[in-house]
Design a protein around this motif. Structure first.
Motif, mmCIF file in Angstrom:
data_model
loop_
_atom_site.group_PDB
_atom_site.id
_atom_site.type_symbol
_atom_site.label_atom_id
_atom_site.label_comp_id
_atom_site.label_asym_id
_atom_site.label_seq_id
_atom_site.Cartn_x
_atom_site.Cartn_y
_atom_site.Cartn_z
ATOM 1 N N ARG A 132 0.836 -1.210 0.000
ATOM 2 C CA ARG A 132 0.000 0.000 0.000
ATOM 3 C C ARG A 132 0.868 1.256 0.000
ATOM 4 N N ARG A 133 1.969 1.221 0.723
ATOM 5 C CA ARG A 133 2.847 2.396 0.757
ATOM 6 C C ARG A 133 3.439 2.685 -0.609
ATOM 7 N N GLN A 134 3.812 1.623 -1.327
ATOM 8 C CA GLN A 134 4.379 1.823 -2.656
ATOM 9 C C GLN A 134 3.337 2.381 -3.619
ATOM 10 N N LEU A 135 2.104 1.875 -3.508
ATOM 11 C CA LEU A 135 1.039 2.419 -4.337
ATOM 12 C C LEU A 135 0.760 3.870 -3.960
ATOM 13 N N ALA A 136 0.743 4.175 -2.664
ATOM 14 C CA ALA A 136 0.510 5.550 -2.216
ATOM 15 C C ALA A 136 1.601 6.485 -2.727
ATOM 16 N N ALA A 157 -4.909 4.798 -1.883
ATOM 17 C CA ALA A 157 -4.334 3.473 -2.139
ATOM 18 C C ALA A 157 -5.222 2.386 -1.543
ATOM 19 N N GLU A 158 -5.757 2.627 -0.350
ATOM 20 C CA GLU A 158 -6.675 1.671 0.273
ATOM 21 C C GLU A 158 -7.940 1.527 -0.565
ATOM 22 N N PHE A 159 -8.468 2.657 -1.049
ATOM 23 C CA PHE A 159 -9.676 2.617 -1.871
ATOM 24 C C PHE A 159 -9.443 1.776 -3.127
ATOM 25 N N PHE A 160 -8.313 2.014 -3.792
ATOM 26 C CA PHE A 160 -8.059 1.311 -5.050
ATOM 27 C C PHE A 160 -7.899 -0.190 -4.809
ATOM 28 N N ALA A 161 -7.102 -0.546 -3.806
ATOM 29 C CA ALA A 161 -6.881 -1.968 -3.519
ATOM 30 C C ALA A 161 -8.185 -2.662 -3.156
ATOM 31 N N ALA A 191 -11.602 -1.835 -15.359
ATOM 32 C CA ALA A 191 -12.685 -1.006 -14.832
ATOM 33 C C ALA A 191 -12.256 -0.257 -13.578
ATOM 34 N N ALA A 192 -11.495 -0.927 -12.713
ATOM 35 C CA ALA A 192 -11.020 -0.271 -11.490
ATOM 36 C C ALA A 192 -10.111 0.902 -11.828
ATOM 37 N N ALA A 193 -9.201 0.704 -12.782
ATOM 38 C CA ALA A 193 -8.298 1.778 -13.180
ATOM 39 C C ALA A 193 -9.070 2.943 -13.781
ATOM 40 N N ASP A 194 -10.041 2.654 -14.635
ATOM 41 C CA ASP A 194 -10.840 3.716 -15.265
ATOM 42 C C ASP A 194 -11.610 4.522 -14.224
#
Length: 202
Positions: A132-136, A157-161, A191-194
């Motif tokens: 999560r930290r890396q994504l953030a 990052a939490e929302f996306f994951a 869809a998640a990325a969009d």
């Protein structure tokens, strides 16, 4: 052509980690290091030379898993195309969950968390929290570049994951077969990325 020492070390490291996934996944955290060494085709001392304890070995397993999941965020051009990077990251998460050994070690750690809380805490830090930290950090960089407008990178990052994983993680932890095809996972990642890009458009 003979391999150089560094290449041999990498090969041994991968063999040890692959063996650890199998043995710990089958026998739990009490699995003997001797069995891991035997499965890896190395000596027990070699395992301890690489990892001083079983806790360090398990942390290394989590770190390798995180490195694989987050690899799309470090690909050349990832910063220039956040939507593609996020889709690839999402697909990587889903692929990890649906592989045979994707969650075997994590499942074992959860089962033994009551008896080994220190190991569970270290694994959480080296695994899920680090991912999560890396994504953030990626999202914060994209915001600085003006491609996203994220006010709280950790929360985003939490929302996306969470949006990507849904029930897939729980199904894997419960050893239930996946209820989606690879094509459906691809569609879910896209869809998640969009939707994320629309939600955090600058």
């Amino acid at each position: 052509m003979p391999r150089i020492a560094g290449q041999i070390d990498v090969a041994k490291t991968e063999a040890i980690l692959d063996a650890a996934v199998e043995v710990i996944g089958q026998r739990g955290l009490s699995a003997p290091m001797e069995e891991i060494a035997r499965r890896a085709g190395v000596s027990k001392q070699t395992v301890y030379n690489h990892y001083g304890s079983k806790a360090e070995l398990v942390k290394a397993l989590m770190a390798r898993r995180v490195a694989r999941i987050t690899a799309p965020l470090r690909e050349p051009g990832a910063v220039d195309n956040p939507r593609e990077a996020l889709e690839a990251f999402a697909r990587s998460m889903l692929e990890t969950v649906t592989t045979t050994n994707g969650y075997s070690v994590l499942r074992v750690i959860i089962q033994g968390a009551g008896e080994m809380p220190d190991v569970a805490s270290e694994v959480f830090e080296a695994g899920p929290r680090q991912a999560r930290r890396q994504l953030a950090a990626f999202l914060a960089t994209e915001t600085q570049l003006g491609r996203l407008a994220v006010d709280d990178a950790e929360q985003a990052a939490e929302f996306f994951a969470g949006m990507v994983m849904g029930h897939s993680q729980l199904r894997a932890l419960l050893r239930l077969p996946s209820d989606r095809t690879p094509a459906e996972f691809d569609a879910q990642a896209a869809a998640a990325a969009d939707r994320f890009m629309r939600a955090y458009a600058p």
